[in-house]
Motif scaffolding. Structure first.
Motif, PDB file in Angstrom:
ATOM      1  N   ASP A  39      28.354  17.522  33.300  1.00 20.94           N
ATOM      2  CA  ASP A  39      28.906  17.242  34.639  1.00 20.94           C
ATOM      3  C   ASP A  39      30.029  16.227  34.538  1.00 20.94           C
ATOM      4  OD1 ASP A  39      27.027  18.693  36.302  1.00 20.94           O
ATOM      5  OD2 ASP A  39      25.540  17.309  35.475  1.00 20.94           O
ATOM      6  N   THR A  40      30.904  16.253  35.522  1.00 24.61           N
ATOM      7  CA  THR A  40      31.875  15.156  35.635  1.00 24.61           C
ATOM      8  C   THR A  40      31.946  14.759  37.110  1.00 24.61           C
ATOM      9  OG1 THR A  40      34.183  14.499  35.368  1.00 24.61           O
ATOM     10  CG2 THR A  40      33.813  16.809  35.770  1.00 24.61           C
ATOM     11  N   ASP A  41      32.202  13.461  37.354  1.00 18.48           N
ATOM     12  CA  ASP A  41      32.340  13.069  38.764  1.00 18.48           C
ATOM     13  C   ASP A  41      33.810  13.065  39.186  1.00 18.48           C
ATOM     14  OD1 ASP A  41      33.017  10.893  37.323  1.00 18.48           O
ATOM     15  OD2 ASP A  41      31.270   9.680  37.911  1.00 18.48           O
ATOM     16  N   LYS A  42      34.681  13.587  38.301  1.00 18.13           N
ATOM     17  CA  LYS A  42      36.109  13.738  38.644  1.00 18.13           C
ATOM     18  C   LYS A  42      36.251  14.823  39.723  1.00 18.13           C
ATOM     19  CE  LYS A  42      38.115  10.916  35.778  1.00 18.13           C
ATOM     20  NZ  LYS A  42      37.606  10.831  34.442  1.00 18.13           N
ATOM     21  N   SER A  88      31.050  21.964  45.221  1.00 17.05           N
ATOM     22  CA  SER A  88      31.677  20.676  44.871  1.00 17.05           C
ATOM     23  C   SER A  88      31.400  20.279  43.414  1.00 17.05           C
ATOM     24  CB  SER A  88      31.141  19.601  45.803  1.00 17.05           C
ATOM     25  OG  SER A  88      29.747  19.516  45.614  1.00 17.05           O
ATOM     26  N   GLU A  89      30.500  20.961  42.704  1.00 13.58           N
ATOM     27  CA  GLU A  89      30.190  20.462  41.346  1.00 13.58           C
ATOM     28  C   GLU A  89      31.352  20.754  40.398  1.00 13.58           C
ATOM     29  OE1 GLU A  89      26.607  22.143  39.472  1.00 13.58           O
ATOM     30  OE2 GLU A  89      27.138  24.075  40.340  1.00 13.58           O
TER      31      GLU A  89
END
Ligand code: DP6
Length: 333
Positions: A67-70, A104-105
């Motif tokens: 995962d990335t929160d970018k 949104s992921e």
């Protein structure tokens, strides 16, 4: 006409499990001995004909998905993060959009190729197959390899063959949604056969296979003969494999590759992947055969040449073709 999302819903509905944070997978590259050239459906990458390939063992793509929160996906290729404008990133992100559980992921995809990418070897096949395997692992779909092959095919046609080692046949299928356009490994494998990669030219190709194929189908008068050529070559190759007839396998693979290139040379404008060094390598292969060394070539949408030979001749062939990278199609990563 079916679109990608409809096909994906058929395969994946009710299959998503709680997501795993990090997964790491591998898919081998493959080289077609009987080529896929031309689509009957551009959206789903449904081919006009069957094709037959050999996988490249440990040469392929490792893919780590996390995962990335970018705000956007991060795509890292061989240790270098690619910009969002890079054509490969655009293609991959569009593909990933088809599978996100939540819109949104965002993912971080780190792909490391053990095949020389810069030299234009078939890295999109192993790349897309590895991404599909990673998504399967992340979301716990637990799909059989045949269904993963359908999903990988929607990323890049030849990726449908990169789910197994050894000889793999991709069935063209007939249905509009491509649920029967699936690859499978041949029952009869032949562990004496090797593929050698000959890096001749590291320049990026000017026209990709997707575009070249489309132009050939639309404008080449010679393309009309291609389906019959494949039918003949496929029958010949399957029986060569059954009978362990290396000469028949090699000759047919060479003829098939040259016939494919003939269809594209007759397109308008013409598509010519050959460079002077490609032709020299072909002539060296013919010369080596005249001298009694059983070696054949095949060539894809780029200037480099791949050699087909038997393990017993590996030393002699590596001596003759400097810098050859030999793959063992049955070796697992
Ligand atoms: C010459 O699979 O790269 O290597 O489906 O448009 O992504 P797309 O094309 P791609 O084409 C491969 C063409 C080939 C022959 C083959 O691998 O069978």
């Amino acid at each position: 006409m079916a679109d990608k999302q409809t096909v994906i819903s058929k395969i994946l509905s009710g299959k998503y499990q709680p997501a795993k944070a990090v997964v790491d997978v591998f898919a081998p590259a493959n080289i077609a001995l009987c080529k896929y050239w031309g689509k009957r459906n551009l959206e789903l990458n449904l081919p006009v004909t069957d094709s037959l390939s050999l996988s490249l063992g440990t040469l392929g793509s490792h893919c780590k998905l996390s995962d990335t929160d970018k705000a956007t996906d991060r795509i890292v290729l061989n240790g270098n993060e690619l910009s969002a404008e890079h054509p490969f990133v655009k293609r991959l992100v569009t593909f990933l959009d088809l599978f996100r559980e939540h819109p949104s992921e965002r993912f971080c995809i780190e792909t490391t190729n053990t095949i020389p990418t810069a030299a234009g070897f078939a890295s999109s096949a192993s790349g897309f197959a590895a991404v599909v395997k990673a998504l399967d692992r992340r979301y716990g779909w637990q799909l059989p390899a045949a269904q993963l092959s359908i999903l990988a095919r929607m990323g890049s046609g030849s990726a449908s063959r990169s789910l197994w080692q050894g000889f793999v046949r991709w069935h063209a299928g007939q249905s509009d949604d491509g649920m029967d356009s699936v690859s499978e490994p041949l029952e009869s494998q032949w562990e004496e056969i090797c593929i050698g990669l000959l890096v001749l030219n590291r320049n990026q190709k000017k026209i990709g296979s997707t575009e070249a194929m489309k132009r050939t189908v639309e404008t080449s008068a010679l393309y009309r003969a291609w389906p019959q050529q494949v039918e003949r070559d496929m029958t010949c190759m399957l029986s060569a494999i059954e009978q362990r007839d290396f000469e028949m396998l090699g000759k047919t693979a060479e003829t098939n590759a040259l016939a494919m290139h003939a269809t594209m040379m007759a397109a308008c404008p013409p598509v010519l992947y050959w460079q002077p060094e490609s032709l020299i390598a072909m002539q060296t292969v013919w010369q080596a055969r005249n001298e009694g060394l059983p070696v054949y070539f095949t060539m894809d949408a780029g200037p480099n040449i791949k050699l087909v030979f038997q393990k017993a001749d590996q030393d002699a062939i590596e001596k003759r073709f400097e810098g050859l990278v030999t793959a063992n199609p049955w070796e697992d990563d």
